[in-house]
Design a protein around this motif. Structure first.
Motif, short mmCIF file in Angstrom:
data_model
loop_
_atom_site.label_atom_id
_atom_site.label_comp_id
_atom_site.label_asym_id
_atom_site.label_seq_id
_atom_site.Cartn_x
_atom_site.Cartn_y
_atom_site.Cartn_z
N GLY A 183 26.29 -11.69 34.69
CA GLY A 183 25.00 -12.37 34.72
C GLY A 183 23.87 -11.51 34.20
O GLY A 183 23.04 -11.95 33.40
N ASN A 184 23.83 -10.25 34.63
CA ASN A 184 22.76 -9.35 34.19
C ASN A 184 22.93 -8.95 32.72
O ASN A 184 21.94 -8.77 32.02
CB ASN A 184 22.72 -8.11 35.08
CG ASN A 184 22.04 -8.37 36.42
OD1 ASN A 184 20.83 -8.53 36.49
ND2 ASN A 184 22.83 -8.43 37.47
N LEU A 185 24.18 -8.84 32.26
CA LEU A 185 24.41 -8.57 30.84
C LEU A 185 23.93 -9.73 29.98
O LEU A 185 23.37 -9.51 28.89
CB LEU A 185 25.90 -8.30 30.58
CG LEU A 185 26.41 -6.89 30.89
CD1 LEU A 185 27.91 -6.82 30.66
CD2 LEU A 185 25.69 -5.84 30.05
N LEU A 186 24.11 -10.95 30.45
CA LEU A 186 23.63 -12.12 29.72
C LEU A 186 22.11 -12.11 29.61
O LEU A 186 21.54 -12.43 28.56
CB LEU A 186 24.09 -13.41 30.40
CG LEU A 186 25.49 -13.91 30.07
CD1 LEU A 186 25.79 -15.18 30.85
CD2 LEU A 186 25.64 -14.16 28.57
N ILE A 187 21.44 -11.72 30.70
CA ILE A 187 19.98 -11.62 30.68
C ILE A 187 19.53 -10.59 29.65
O ILE A 187 18.63 -10.83 28.84
CB ILE A 187 19.44 -11.25 32.07
CG1 ILE A 187 19.71 -12.37 33.09
CG2 ILE A 187 17.94 -10.94 32.01
CD1 ILE A 187 18.92 -13.62 32.86
N ILE A 188 20.17 -9.42 29.66
CA ILE A 188 19.82 -8.35 28.71
C ILE A 188 20.07 -8.81 27.28
O ILE A 188 19.25 -8.59 26.38
CB ILE A 188 20.64 -7.08 29.01
CG1 ILE A 188 20.25 -6.51 30.38
CG2 ILE A 188 20.43 -6.02 27.93
CD1 ILE A 188 21.13 -5.37 30.85
N LEU A 189 21.22 -9.47 27.05
CA LEU A 189 21.57 -9.94 25.71
C LEU A 189 20.60 -11.01 25.23
O LEU A 189 20.18 -11.01 24.07
CB LEU A 189 23.01 -10.48 25.73
CG LEU A 189 23.63 -10.83 24.37
CD1 LEU A 189 23.67 -9.60 23.47
CD2 LEU A 189 25.03 -11.39 24.56
N ALA A 190 20.23 -11.93 26.12
CA ALA A 190 19.29 -12.99 25.76
C ALA A 190 17.94 -12.42 25.37
O ALA A 190 17.33 -12.84 24.38
CB ALA A 190 19.14 -13.97 26.93
N ILE A 191 17.46 -11.43 26.13
CA ILE A 191 16.15 -10.82 25.86
C ILE A 191 16.18 -10.01 24.58
O ILE A 191 15.24 -10.05 23.78
CB ILE A 191 15.71 -9.95 27.06
CG1 ILE A 191 15.44 -10.84 28.28
CG2 ILE A 191 14.48 -9.11 26.71
CD1 ILE A 191 15.19 -10.08 29.56
N SER A 192 17.26 -9.29 24.34
CA SER A 192 17.33 -8.42 23.16
C SER A 192 17.51 -9.19 21.86
O SER A 192 17.10 -8.73 20.79
CB SER A 192 18.46 -7.40 23.32
OG SER A 192 19.71 -8.06 23.44
N THR A 193 18.11 -10.39 21.93
CA THR A 193 18.40 -11.14 20.70
C THR A 193 17.38 -12.23 20.38
O THR A 193 17.35 -12.73 19.26
CB THR A 193 19.80 -11.79 20.78
OG1 THR A 193 19.86 -12.63 21.95
CG2 THR A 193 20.88 -10.72 20.87
N ASP A 194 16.55 -12.60 21.35
CA ASP A 194 15.57 -13.67 21.14
C ASP A 194 14.19 -13.07 20.90
O ASP A 194 13.61 -12.48 21.82
CB ASP A 194 15.55 -14.60 22.35
CG ASP A 194 14.73 -15.86 22.09
OD1 ASP A 194 13.95 -15.87 21.12
OD2 ASP A 194 14.89 -16.83 22.86
#
Length: 310
Positions: A41-52
């Motif tokens: 879940g936290n990796l998804l948050i980091i990935l979403a923030i870094s790619t958007d």
């Protein structure tokens, strides 16, 4: 019994939650599931923030840091507990115990600092919206995170060094699923006055100080929201900080509940069970709180998994 020198101590025994063999698979499965949900879940948050690119703002920069710290915080304790259950061993080395205490304090206090920094960010956004981009510039954001890391590293180093000065007797059983600082101090045979003094002073300064900052920020935020004339404007202003406020309440309430329950029952086992709330449950719930209540995060997550953004 004469205390042994702490340099001669080679290992401690983590008693965990239960000695019953039939419960070990259930405990293993439960904590493995919670750990995987937390990390994923936290990796998804980091990935979403870094790619958007739409999420490249101070608020989400701090959120990405919080998600990273939550992964590290949970990884400090749960993998070792799972390994002990799998190998049917309760042993943790003296070096491993001190190392675990260092990183546990580091990431726990860093959580507190990041929550206070995020509260300041919301304070500037709502109370000084016209100056937000000037005040919360990338340099200040980076400096706030850097200073948080430096202060937490120094505090963890101090607490770990204070731990090294303690001597222990033959009773080396820790009634917990990780090496908790307060439990370790209670096990010591040598004088612990200085350790307790430093521990409680740091708790008041590094825990109470940021909490006071959060309360001040939200008192100003509430005051500003009350001055907004339209109901829609009030809702929009409050919705920008609702997720953060939920996480703050969850984190502090669970930590307060742990220490109140342990003080009331005087039971180390009850304290170990209660500590699951802030060491495991809170980091696991943070991604859900931010994704369920935040349209920007939802959009970023949809882009990652390939779902069309509405």
């Amino acid at each position: 019994m004469e205390p042994e020198n702490d340099t001669q101590i080679s290992e401690f025994f983590l008693l965990g939650f239960s000695d019953k063999p039939e419960l070990q698979p259930l405990i293993f499965g439960l904590f493995l599931s919670m750990y995987l949900i937390t990390v994923f879940g936290n990796l998804l948050i980091i990935l979403a923030i870094s790619t958007d690119p739409n999420l490249h703002t101070p608020m989400y920069f701090f959120l990405a840091n919080l998600s990273f710290v939550d992964i590290c915080f949970t990884s400090t304790t749960i993998p070792k507990m799972l390994w002990n259950i799998q190998t049917q061993s309760k042993v943790i080395t003296y070096t491993g115990c001190v190392t675990q205490i260092y990183f546990l304090i580091l990431f726990a206090v860093l959580d507190v600092f990041l929550l206070s920094v995020m509260a300041y960010d919301r304070f500037v956004a709502i109370c000084h919206p016209l100056h937000y981009t000037v005040i919360m510039n990338p340099k200040l954001c980076g400096l706030l995170v850097l200073m948080s890391w430096v202060m937490c590293i120094l505090n963890s180093l101090l607490q770990s060094l204070m731990m090294l000065r303690l001597s222990f007797c033959s009773h080396l059983h820790i009634p917990h699923f990780f090496c908790e600082l307060n439990e370790m101090v209670q096990l010591a045979c040598s004088d612990t006055f200085l350790n307790n003094l430093v521990m409680y002073f740091a708790a008041v300064l590094l825990g109470g100080g940021p909490f006071a900052g959060i309360l001040y920020s939200y008192s100003k935020i509430v005051s500003s929201i009350r001055r907004i004339s339209s109901a829609q404007g009030k809702y929009k202003a409050f919705s920008t900080c609702a997720s953060h406020l939920s996480v703050v309440c969850l984190f502090y309430c669970t930590m307060l509940g742990v220490y109140l329950s342990s003080a009331a029952t005087q039971s180390s086992h009850a304290s170990a069970v209660a500590s699951v709330m802030y060491t495991v449950v809170t980091p696991m719930l943070n991604p859900f709180i931010y994704s369920l209540r935040n349209r920007d995060i939802k959009s970023g997550l949809r882009r990652i998994i390939g779902v069309p953004v509405m």
